[in-house]
Design a protein around this motif. Structure first.
Motif, PDB file in Angstrom:
ATOM      1  N   GLY A   1       0.794  -1.222   0.000  1.00 49.98           N
ATOM      2  CA  GLY A   1       0.000   0.000   0.000  1.00 49.98           C
ATOM      3  C   GLY A   1       0.825   1.271   0.000  1.00 49.98           C
ATOM      4  N   GLU A   2       2.113   1.160   0.247  1.00 55.46           N
ATOM      5  CA  GLU A   2       2.995   2.323   0.271  1.00 55.46           C
ATOM      6  C   GLU A   2       3.574   2.659  -1.110  1.00 55.46           C
ATOM      7  OE1 GLU A   2       5.796   2.383   3.484  1.00 55.46           O
ATOM      8  OE2 GLU A   2       4.459   1.191   4.764  1.00 55.46           O
ATOM      9  N   PHE A   3       3.370   1.781  -2.080  1.00 54.86           N
ATOM     10  CA  PHE A   3       3.866   2.035  -3.433  1.00 54.86           C
ATOM     11  C   PHE A   3       2.878   2.910  -4.192  1.00 54.86           C
ATOM     12  CE2 PHE A   3       6.548  -1.472  -2.328  1.00 54.86           C
ATOM     13  CZ  PHE A   3       7.692  -1.307  -3.093  1.00 54.86           C
ATOM     14  N   PRO A   4       3.365   3.751  -5.085  1.00 56.38           N
ATOM     15  CA  PRO A   4       2.472   4.582  -5.898  1.00 56.38           C
ATOM     16  C   PRO A   4       1.557   3.714  -6.763  1.00 56.38           C
ATOM     17  CG  PRO A   4       4.770   5.250  -6.204  1.00 56.38           C
ATOM     18  CD  PRO A   4       4.778   3.992  -5.397  1.00 56.38           C
ATOM     19  N   SER A   5       0.394   4.228  -7.080  1.00 49.62           N
ATOM     20  CA  SER A   5      -0.565   3.467  -7.885  1.00 49.62           C
ATOM     21  C   SER A   5      -0.064   3.216  -9.304  1.00 49.62           C
ATOM     22  CB  SER A   5      -1.909   4.185  -7.919  1.00 49.62           C
ATOM     23  OG  SER A   5      -1.755   5.464  -8.493  1.00 49.62           O
ATOM     24  N   SER A   6       0.928   3.969  -9.756  1.00 53.11           N
ATOM     25  CA  SER A   6       1.472   3.792 -11.103  1.00 53.11           C
ATOM     26  C   SER A   6       2.348   2.537 -11.212  1.00 53.11           C
ATOM     27  CB  SER A   6       2.297   5.010 -11.511  1.00 53.11           C
ATOM     28  OG  SER A   6       3.381   5.191 -10.613  1.00 53.11           O
ATOM     29  N   VAL A   7       2.712   1.948 -10.091  1.00 51.10           N
ATOM     30  CA  VAL A   7       3.585   0.779 -10.074  1.00 51.10           C
ATOM     31  C   VAL A   7       2.743  -0.497 -10.090  1.00 51.10           C
ATOM     32  CG1 VAL A   7       5.219  -0.512  -8.636  1.00 51.10           C
ATOM     33  CG2 VAL A   7       5.451   1.950  -8.857  1.00 51.10           C
ATOM     34  N   ARG A   8       3.106  -1.400 -10.992  1.00 51.75           N
ATOM     35  CA  ARG A   8       2.490  -2.735 -10.986  1.00 51.75           C
ATOM     36  C   ARG A   8       3.340  -3.599 -10.060  1.00 51.75           C
ATOM     37  NH1 ARG A   8       2.609  -4.509 -16.798  1.00 51.75           N
ATOM     38  NH2 ARG A   8       2.720  -6.509 -15.738  1.00 51.75           N
ATOM     39  N   LEU A   9       2.783  -3.954  -8.929  1.00 58.26           N
ATOM     40  CA  LEU A   9       3.532  -4.676  -7.904  1.00 58.26           C
ATOM     41  C   LEU A   9       3.074  -6.128  -7.835  1.00 58.26           C
ATOM     42  CD1 LEU A   9       5.633  -4.132  -5.615  1.00 58.26           C
ATOM     43  CD2 LEU A   9       3.676  -3.865  -4.093  1.00 58.26           C
ATOM     44  N   LYS A  10       4.034  -7.043  -7.886  1.00 51.57           N
ATOM     45  CA  LYS A  10       3.773  -8.462  -7.654  1.00 51.57           C
ATOM     46  C   LYS A  10       4.537  -8.844  -6.394  1.00 51.57           C
ATOM     47  CE  LYS A  10       3.331 -11.537 -10.746  1.00 51.57           C
ATOM     48  NZ  LYS A  10       3.557 -12.530 -11.807  1.00 51.57           N
ATOM     49  N   THR A  11       3.944  -9.682  -5.595  1.00 49.76           N
ATOM     50  CA  THR A  11       4.585 -10.063  -4.342  1.00 49.76           C
ATOM     51  C   THR A  11       4.841 -11.566  -4.288  1.00 49.76           C
ATOM     52  OG1 THR A  11       2.464 -10.348  -3.191  1.00 49.76           O
ATOM     53  CG2 THR A  11       3.482  -8.161  -3.107  1.00 49.76           C
ATOM     54  N   ALA A  12       5.835 -11.911  -3.487  1.00 47.03           N
ATOM     55  CA  ALA A  12       6.144 -13.314  -3.228  1.00 47.03           C
ATOM     56  C   ALA A  12       6.621 -13.435  -1.786  1.00 47.03           C
ATOM     57  CB  ALA A  12       7.213 -13.823  -4.183  1.00 47.03           C
ATOM     58  N   TYR A  13       6.131 -14.441  -1.115  1.00 45.29           N
ATOM     59  CA  TYR A  13       6.555 -14.721   0.251  1.00 45.29           C
ATOM     60  C   TYR A  13       7.609 -15.824   0.214  1.00 45.29           C
ATOM     61  CZ  TYR A  13       6.320 -16.417   5.067  1.00 45.29           C
ATOM     62  OH  TYR A  13       6.621 -16.824   6.336  1.00 45.29           O
ATOM     63  N   ALA A  14       8.771 -15.559   0.754  1.00 50.51           N
ATOM     64  CA  ALA A  14       9.858 -16.534   0.825  1.00 50.51           C
ATOM     65  C   ALA A  14       9.676 -17.359   2.102  1.00 50.51           C
ATOM     66  CB  ALA A  14      11.204 -15.826   0.792  1.00 50.51           C
ATOM     67  N   ASP A  15       8.695 -18.239   2.054  1.00 55.86           N
ATOM     68  CA  ASP A  15       8.316 -19.038   3.218  1.00 55.86           C
ATOM     69  C   ASP A  15       9.482 -19.915   3.677  1.00 55.86           C
ATOM     70  OD1 ASP A  15       6.783 -20.201   5.192  1.00 55.86           O
ATOM     71  OD2 ASP A  15       5.736 -21.575   3.838  1.00 55.86           O
ATOM     72  N   GLY A  16       9.864 -19.742   4.911  1.00 55.39           N
ATOM     73  CA  GLY A  16      10.952 -20.526   5.484  1.00 55.39           C
ATOM     74  C   GLY A  16      12.298 -19.821   5.478  1.00 55.39           C
ATOM     75  N   ALA A  17      12.407 -18.715   4.757  1.00 54.43           N
ATOM     76  CA  ALA A  17      13.689 -18.011   4.672  1.00 54.43           C
ATOM     77  C   ALA A  17      14.106 -17.430   6.019  1.00 54.43           C
ATOM     78  CB  ALA A  17      13.632 -16.910   3.617  1.00 54.43           C
ATOM     79  N   LEU A  18      13.165 -16.850   6.727  1.00 52.74           N
ATOM     80  CA  LEU A  18      13.483 -16.257   8.030  1.00 52.74           C
ATOM     81  C   LEU A  18      13.874 -17.341   9.037  1.00 52.74           C
ATOM     82  CD1 LEU A  18      13.715 -13.520   9.336  1.00 52.74           C
ATOM     83  CD2 LEU A  18      11.321 -13.690  10.012  1.00 52.74           C
ATOM     84  N   ALA A  19      13.179 -18.464   8.996  1.00 49.52           N
ATOM     85  CA  ALA A  19      13.520 -19.584   9.887  1.00 49.52           C
ATOM     86  C   ALA A  19      14.921 -20.100   9.577  1.00 49.52           C
ATOM     87  CB  ALA A  19      12.494 -20.698   9.750  1.00 49.52           C
ATOM     88  N   ALA A  20      15.287 -20.125   8.309  1.00 49.65           N
ATOM     89  CA  ALA A  20      16.640 -20.553   7.933  1.00 49.65           C
ATOM     90  C   ALA A  20      17.682 -19.622   8.528  1.00 49.65           C
ATOM     91  CB  ALA A  20      16.772 -20.615   6.410  1.00 49.65           C
ATOM     92  N   LEU A  21      17.430 -18.314   8.477  1.00 50.49           N
ATOM     93  CA  LEU A  21      18.360 -17.359   9.098  1.00 50.49           C
ATOM     94  C   LEU A  21      18.441 -17.578  10.598  1.00 50.49           C
ATOM     95  CD1 LEU A  21      17.915 -13.811   7.530  1.00 50.49           C
ATOM     96  CD2 LEU A  21      19.839 -15.374   7.324  1.00 50.49           C
ATOM     97  N   ASP A  22      17.292 -17.803  11.224  1.00 49.81           N
ATOM     98  CA  ASP A  22      17.259 -18.004  12.671  1.00 49.81           C
ATOM     99  C   ASP A  22      18.099 -19.202  13.110  1.00 49.81           C
ATOM    100  OD1 ASP A  22      15.634 -15.800  13.037  1.00 49.81           O
ATOM    101  OD2 ASP A  22      13.780 -16.971  13.198  1.00 49.81           O
ATOM    102  N   ARG A  23      18.158 -20.209  12.258  1.00 54.92           N
ATOM    103  CA  ARG A  23      18.965 -21.386  12.625  1.00 54.92           C
ATOM    104  C   ARG A  23      20.395 -21.297  12.078  1.00 54.92           C
ATOM    105  NH1 ARG A  23      15.294 -23.569   8.822  1.00 54.92           N
ATOM    106  NH2 ARG A  23      16.373 -24.352   6.985  1.00 54.92           N
ATOM    107  N   GLY A  24      20.727 -20.141  11.484  1.00 52.53           N
ATOM    108  CA  GLY A  24      22.086 -19.904  11.011  1.00 52.53           C
ATOM    109  C   GLY A  24      22.401 -20.482   9.651  1.00 52.53           C
ATOM    110  N   ASP A  25      21.384 -20.808   8.877  1.00 54.35           N
ATOM    111  CA  ASP A  25      21.594 -21.414   7.574  1.00 54.35           C
ATOM    112  C   ASP A  25      21.405 -20.361   6.474  1.00 54.35           C
ATOM    113  OD1 ASP A  25      21.775 -23.002   5.328  1.00 54.35           O
ATOM    114  OD2 ASP A  25      20.358 -24.528   6.059  1.00 54.35           O
ATOM    115  N   GLY A  26      22.431 -19.553   6.268  1.00 55.74           N
ATOM    116  CA  GLY A  26      22.377 -18.494   5.277  1.00 55.74           C
ATOM    117  C   GLY A  26      22.190 -19.002   3.862  1.00 55.74           C
ATOM    118  N   GLU A  27      22.769 -20.149   3.554  1.00 53.21           N
ATOM    119  CA  GLU A  27      22.650 -20.712   2.210  1.00 53.21           C
ATOM    120  C   GLU A  27      21.194 -21.080   1.896  1.00 53.21           C
ATOM    121  OE1 GLU A  27      24.330 -24.572  -0.160  1.00 53.21           O
ATOM    122  OE2 GLU A  27      25.741 -23.483   1.121  1.00 53.21           O
ATOM    123  N   ALA A  28      20.520 -21.704   2.855  1.00 54.51           N
ATOM    124  CA  ALA A  28      19.110 -22.049   2.653  1.00 54.51           C
ATOM    125  C   ALA A  28      18.265 -20.786   2.523  1.00 54.51           C
ATOM    126  CB  ALA A  28      18.599 -22.916   3.799  1.00 54.51           C
TER     127      ALA A  28
END
Length: 94
Positions: A27-54
């Motif tokens: 909602g913070e992007f201007p209306s002129s921008v076509r925005l597509k989103t993707a959730y990187a499910d599991g990426a944050l958990a990988a960081l939490d366990r120290g697995d930067g590669e994952a």
């Protein structure tokens, strides 16, 4: 980050590692921008366990779902740190 992205491209892919980001940030992007989103499910958990590669692989997999975007931004609000990676090539060229 949003101003820079909006100036750099009109088809922007937003990748988040923290799901609530995808409810608020678009909602913070201007209306002129076509925005597509993707959730990187599991990426944050990988960081939490120290697995930067994952973490990176999960974010890349999310980016590959945004093949028609000319600019990609990855945003991690959970770490209270904004990290931007702008790719000036189409996502399909990963």
């Amino acid at each position: 980050m949003i101003d820079d992205a909006s100036k750099a491209g009109q088809r922007i892919g937003l990748i988040a590692t923290f799901a609530p980001t995808l409810q608020t940030l678009p909602g913070e992007f201007p209306s002129s921008v076509r925005l597509k989103t993707a959730y990187a499910d599991g990426a944050l958990a990988a960081l939490d366990r120290g697995d930067g590669e994952a973490h990176v692989q999960i974010v890349v997999d999310a980016a590959l779902r945004l093949v028609d975007c000319t600019l990609l931004h990855s945003f991690n609000s959970a770490s209270h740190e904004r990290r931007r990676r702008s790719l000036r090539q189409p996502a399909r060229e990963f």
